[in-house]
Motif scaffolding. Structure first.
Motif, short mmCIF file in Angstrom:
data_model
loop_
_atom_site.label_atom_id
_atom_site.label_comp_id
_atom_site.label_asym_id
_atom_site.label_seq_id
_atom_site.Cartn_x
_atom_site.Cartn_y
_atom_site.Cartn_z
N ILE A 318 -59.30 2.99 -15.97
CA ILE A 318 -59.13 2.78 -14.52
C ILE A 318 -57.72 2.30 -14.22
CG2 ILE A 318 -59.96 1.57 -12.48
CD1 ILE A 318 -62.68 1.34 -13.78
N GLY A 319 -56.98 3.09 -13.48
CA GLY A 319 -55.67 2.69 -13.01
C GLY A 319 -55.81 1.77 -11.81
N ILE A 320 -55.01 0.71 -11.78
CA ILE A 320 -55.02 -0.24 -10.67
C ILE A 320 -53.65 -0.17 -9.99
CG2 ILE A 320 -55.42 -2.61 -9.94
CD1 ILE A 320 -57.84 -1.43 -11.29
N ALA A 321 -53.59 0.50 -8.85
CA ALA A 321 -52.32 0.63 -8.14
C ALA A 321 -51.81 -0.75 -7.76
CB ALA A 321 -52.48 1.51 -6.91
N ALA A 322 -50.59 -1.08 -8.18
CA ALA A 322 -50.04 -2.42 -7.96
C ALA A 322 -48.67 -2.32 -7.31
CB ALA A 322 -49.94 -3.17 -9.28
N GLN A 323 -48.47 -3.08 -6.24
CA GLN A 323 -47.16 -3.12 -5.58
C GLN A 323 -46.30 -4.17 -6.27
OE1 GLN A 323 -46.39 -0.96 -3.14
NE2 GLN A 323 -44.27 -1.67 -3.24
#
Length: 453
Positions: A318-323
């Motif tokens: 699972i990729g966790i989009a992070a700013q």
């Protein structure tokens, strides 16, 4: 004295070229062995190029944003001794080299073991008054993304009213005409150089009436700042353009009552065990997705649209989009199917910290099979997430709000949250997308089911 040529080393990862994203030196600088000369980017990792020798910079072989082939000369140094260039060897043609920021102090690693970090640099160029565009180099202390004054600075105030005692600029003829008309020139905006008042300015003043021009503190700005898209920002732009141009998105939005889940989360967090991290909503969502994917494994897939093959994975990554301060990255929680709630939380925390500090490795930023994107409290009511190509699904978390919900007899306050999820409509039908989201909804509204195998 001799010359020493530094070529772009093989930075690994099987790449044949890299993008130059930062110079740490300029022509004329004296550098020590192991001092970092430049940074290049491959995919989403930045590789620093150190100097293998002491010397003086004679030549820089590329500009910020250029793509450089592995093995190409990038720096020439004047060194003590013979160097590594034979006598009479033809020097490469010098390219226009911008004036970079100050050379950072401190070392690096050898060229064959270049240090990898994930802090990409943003290059920018600003138009000077001559119209020539000069690239601006990133310095050793990076400024915030898109930082600095915008619009080229404040324009001079060329309008009235003027300060008491300030003499307006005008010709004798204009002054005479104003005196005869009973006009105070301090109240007339001048359109000429340095606010000089012309007959046309008097005409315009008379046409709109003798009202005073009230000071507002607002001034027009005409400057333009040209920002070169390089490094991580270029990678993001390319990835987003690829996803939107090749994937026909379908977005499905559903509201979820997370009141019970939030109560459970608060209860679990009260235990405060040292071997367990603090829980956020994400680990619960990840475990719900794992259970939903067990029923619909086609959602955990990559679509090779050129070969016409769907690669359906057993492992759920699972990729966790992070700013981050430098842009959007997607660290990946590998094998979520083999992690419990607290293990998921610990890995999310670790990866988030690595992404924000710029220490996440290439392996930690690649390999996802499905992605979660969340803007936290800024999540809005609904979003239309862009799929992380070549995946086929992305789950978007919107902000949580207390809303009245009708229970059949009365309205009661409940904590509600929307999920906005996008799917690749070439391989995922609308019905399958709805079944997937509804399964997640059922698990999160009855969170005890997340713990039942």
């Amino acid at each position: 004295m001799g010359e020493y040529v530094i070529k772009l080393p093989d930075v690994g990862e099987g790449v044949a070229e890299a993008e130059l994203v930062e110079w740490h030196v300029k022509i004329g600088d004296l550098v020590r062995e192991d001092a970092v000369l430049a940074a290049v980017m491959t995919d989403k990792a930045t590789v620093e190029i150190p100097s293998p020798v002491d010397g003086e910079i004679l030549w820089l072989g590329a500009e910020i944003g250029d793509t450089v082939a592995i093995g190409s000369p990038i720096v020439r140094l004047k060194v003590a001794g013979e160097g590594n260039v034979t006598a009479g060897a033809k020097s490469p043609e010098a390219v226009p080299t911008p004036t970079p920021g100050p050379s950072p102090q401190g070392g690096g690693e050898s060229a064959s073991t270049a240090k990898v970090d994930t802090k990409p640099a943003m290059g920018s160029s600003k138009k000077a008054s001559s119209g020539k565009v000069e690239p601006a180099m990133a310095t050793a202390s990076p400024s915030p993304l898109w930082g600095g004054a915008r619009g080229g600075g404040a324009a001079p105030l060329t309008g009235a009213p003027r300060a008491e005692g300030e003499k307006p600029l005008a010709s004798p003829a204009v002054r005479l005409r104003a005196k005869e008309a009973g006009i105070d020139l301090r109240q007339v905006a001048g359109s000429g150089p340095a606010g000089r008042i012309s007959h046309e300015d008097l005409d315009a003043f008379l046409a709109r009436g003798p009202q005073l021009v009230r000071p507002t503190g607002l001034v027009p700005r005409d400057g333009v700042e040209d920002i070169k898209v390089i490094g991580l920002r270029r990678k993001i732009a390319e990835k987003m353009a690829l996803a939107k141009s090749r994937i026909p998105h379908i977005t499905y939005v559903e509201e979820i009552d997370v009141t019970a889940l939030e109560e459970l989360r608060a209860t679990l967090n009260k235990e405060k065990r040292t071997d367990r991290p603090k829980l956020t909503l994400l680990p619960f969502l990840m475990r719900a997705m794992v259970k939903a994917i067990a029923d619909q494994p086609n959602l955990n897939a990559l679509f090779d649209d050129e070969a016409g093959v769907i690669h359906q994975h057993e492992g759920i990554h699972i990729g966790i989009a992070a700013q981050t301060p430098t842009g959007l990255v997607v660290p990946v929680v590998k094998h979520a199917e083999a992690r419990d709630l607290w293990d998921c939380a610990a890995e999310v925390n670790r990866l988030a910290e690595a992404a924000k500090s710029g220490t996440a490795s290439r392996e930690e930023l690649s390999g996802s099979t499905i992605t979660i994107t969340s803007l936290g409290a800024m999540g809005g009511v609904a979003t239309t997430p862009v799929i992380n190509y070549p995946e086929v699904a992305i789950v978007g978390v919107n902000k949580m709000m207390v809303r009245p919900l009708w229970d059949g007899t009365q309205f009661i306050p409940r904590k509600m949250m929307n999920l906005s999820s996008s799917f690749d409509h070439r391989v995922i039908d609308g019905w399958d997308a709805a079944v997937f989201v509804q399964r997640i909804k059922a698990l999160m509204e009855t969170p005890a089911m997340i713990f039942v195998d």
